[in-house]
Design an enzyme around this catalytic site. Structure first.
Site, PDB file in Angstrom:
ATOM      1  N   ASP A  82      13.535  22.485 -54.535  1.00  0.00           N
ATOM      2  CA  ASP A  82      13.380  22.738 -55.972  1.00  0.00           C
ATOM      3  C   ASP A  82      12.444  21.714 -56.605  1.00  0.00           C
ATOM      4  OD1 ASP A  82      15.593  22.836 -58.844  1.00  0.00           O
ATOM      5  OD2 ASP A  82      13.950  24.165 -58.290  1.00  0.00           O
ATOM      6  N   ASP A 104       5.745  22.558 -57.956  1.00  0.00           N
ATOM      7  CA  ASP A 104       5.742  22.554 -59.421  1.00  0.00           C
ATOM      8  C   ASP A 104       4.601  21.680 -59.920  1.00  0.00           C
ATOM      9  OD1 ASP A 104       8.169  21.632 -62.039  1.00  0.00           O
ATOM     10  OD2 ASP A 104       6.101  22.393 -62.098  1.00  0.00           O
ATOM     11  N   HIS A 178      15.692  23.051 -69.174  1.00  0.00           N
ATOM     12  CA  HIS A 178      16.688  22.489 -68.262  1.00  0.00           C
ATOM     13  C   HIS A 178      17.805  21.819 -69.045  1.00  0.00           C
ATOM     14  CE1 HIS A 178      13.441  22.264 -64.936  1.00  0.00           C
ATOM     15  NE2 HIS A 178      14.307  23.199 -64.620  1.00  0.00           N
ATOM     16  N   GLY A 207      16.396  26.876 -65.792  1.00  0.00           N
ATOM     17  CA  GLY A 207      17.226  26.511 -66.939  1.00  0.00           C
ATOM     18  C   GLY A 207      18.276  27.552 -67.235  1.00  0.00           C
ATOM     19  N   VAL A 229      20.361  27.808 -61.555  1.00  0.00           N
ATOM     20  CA  VAL A 229      21.493  27.217 -62.291  1.00  0.00           C
ATOM     21  C   VAL A 229      21.900  25.916 -61.593  1.00  0.00           C
ATOM     22  CG1 VAL A 229      23.874  27.526 -63.082  1.00  0.00           C
ATOM     23  CG2 VAL A 229      22.338  29.509 -62.952  1.00  0.00           C
ATOM     24  N   THR A 231      23.061  22.668 -63.959  1.00  0.00           N
ATOM     25  CA  THR A 231      23.910  21.881 -64.869  1.00  0.00           C
ATOM     26  C   THR A 231      25.315  22.457 -65.005  1.00  0.00           C
ATOM     27  OG1 THR A 231      21.962  21.164 -66.097  1.00  0.00           O
ATOM     28  CG2 THR A 231      24.083  20.984 -67.224  1.00  0.00           C
TER      29      THR A 231
HETATM   30  O1  G3H Z   1      15.614  23.832 -61.212  1.00  0.00           O
HETATM   31  C1  G3H Z   1      16.781  23.865 -61.603  1.00  0.00           C
HETATM   32  C2  G3H Z   1      17.189  24.762 -62.668  1.00  0.00           C
HETATM   33  O2  G3H Z   1      16.130  25.098 -63.477  1.00  0.00           O
HETATM   34  C3  G3H Z   1      18.465  24.396 -63.293  1.00  0.00           C
HETATM   35  O3  G3H Z   1      18.472  24.431 -64.683  1.00  0.00           O
HETATM   36  O4  G3H Z   1      20.377  22.845 -64.970  1.00  0.00           O
HETATM   37  O5  G3H Z   1      19.539  24.184 -66.902  1.00  0.00           O
HETATM   38  O6  G3H Z   1      20.807  25.277 -65.025  1.00  0.00           O
HETATM   39  P1  G3H Z   1      19.875  24.172 -65.439  1.00  0.00           P
HETATM   40 ZN    ZN Z   2      14.233  24.188 -62.849  1.00  0.00          ZN
END
Ligand code: G3H
Ligand code: ZN
Length: 275
Positions: A82, A104, A178, A207, A229, A231
């Site tokens: 990621d 990225d 994020h 995010g 996902v 967080t």
């Molecule tokens: O790359 C990781 C994700 O974009 C996680 O985003 O923590 O807002 O769910 P999030």
């Molecule tokens: Zn991300």
């Protein structure tokens, strides 16, 4: 079964007009919980290893965990790197057996992002590994990445990018961020539709934590095929630990964390799979 690559599972999602969850993994109990949810739903799953886990020195450990999980899994499992902005880190991931990598380059100049993305695609595809790229840096703070500039993807950049970069998936900034949103997300669905209409590769929504169900469903209807996902899973893990922390049975505490992650992952899968 062996690990599956990203393109394969997103092609499946395109057939069913659904989205595949990309869950960041940080620990064994959390990974067990989200795998339980994926197998119960018979849903392919992308296990993502992010920069925070890598900074903690867990890249190889978690890759081994994901590979072992895939061997005994009844659903296809993708091992995904990621948000990497390092060509060297991507080459290391390929060597560790990752079946998918994200380059990225969205925080730098468009031309640099395009050039480096082409490099990564050439290298990864030669090894049979899928590639996700990004345009329109995702706002917010995650895994030590902080972006404050407006992240609405430039449609002219999308058109120029997809004409030259043969990536398997493209993350686009449409107002998503994020971490936990400070207010209701304001996603630019028209912009997402325009990306879809110009024939972008499989579209990715980062995010995913905190985006309301109706917005997720609308994004999937338009064409989002992968939703990240992290967080919400991490918060669920901590909530599970706290709920059982007074127990003197250490493994009962870990099981509470695992169950909390499972429930959160199951709810995301329900939405992403259109149920
Ligand atoms: O790359 C990781 C994700 O974009 C996680 O985003 O923590 O807002 O769910 P999030
Ligand atoms: Zn991300």
């Amino acid at each position: 079964m062996a690990l599956t690559d990203l393109k394969t599972v997103l092609d499946m999602a395109e057939q069913t007009k659904t989205a595949i969850p990309a869950f960041n993994i940080d620990s064994i109990p959390a990974t067990e919980g989200l795998m339980e949810a994926a197998e119960a739903a018979e849903c392919p799953v992308i296990l993502a290893i992010g920069q925070a886990a890598i900074k903690e020195g867990r890249m190889a450990y978690l890759a081994d965990l994901a590979r072992r999980v895939a061997e005994s899994s009844r659903v296809p499992v993708v091992l995904h790197l990621d948000h990497s902005s390092s060509y060297e880190q991507i080459v290391r991931a390929i060597g560790l057996g990752f079946s998918s990598v994200m380059y990225d380059g969205s925080h730098g100049a468009f031309e640099d992002n395009l050039r480096e993305s082409k490099n990564v695609v050439r290298t990864a595809h030669a090894a049979g590994v899928s590639v996700e790229c990004e345009l329109g840096a995702i706002l917010g703070v995650e895994d030590g990445m902080k972006h404050e500039r407006p992240n609405l993807v430039d449609l002219n950049e999308v058109r120029a990018f997809i004409a030259e970069v043969d990536c398997d998936a493209l993350a686009v900034g449409i107002g998503n961020a994020h971490g936990i949103y400070k207010s209701t997300p304001n996603l630019d669905f028209d912009r997402l539709q325009a990306c879809r209409d110009m024939g972008a590769p499989h579209l990715v929504l980062h995010g995913g934590s905190g985006i309301p169900e109706d917005m997720l469903r609308r994004a999937i209807t338009i064409g989002i095929r992968k939703i990240n996902v992290a967080t919400e899973l991490r918060l669920a893990y901590l909530e599970g630990l706290r709920s059982a922390i007074t127990s003197d049975d250490f493994y009962a505490v870990l099981r509470a964390a695992r169950e909390s992650v499972r429930a959160t992952a199951a709810d995301k899968i329900r939405i992403f799979q259109g149920r």
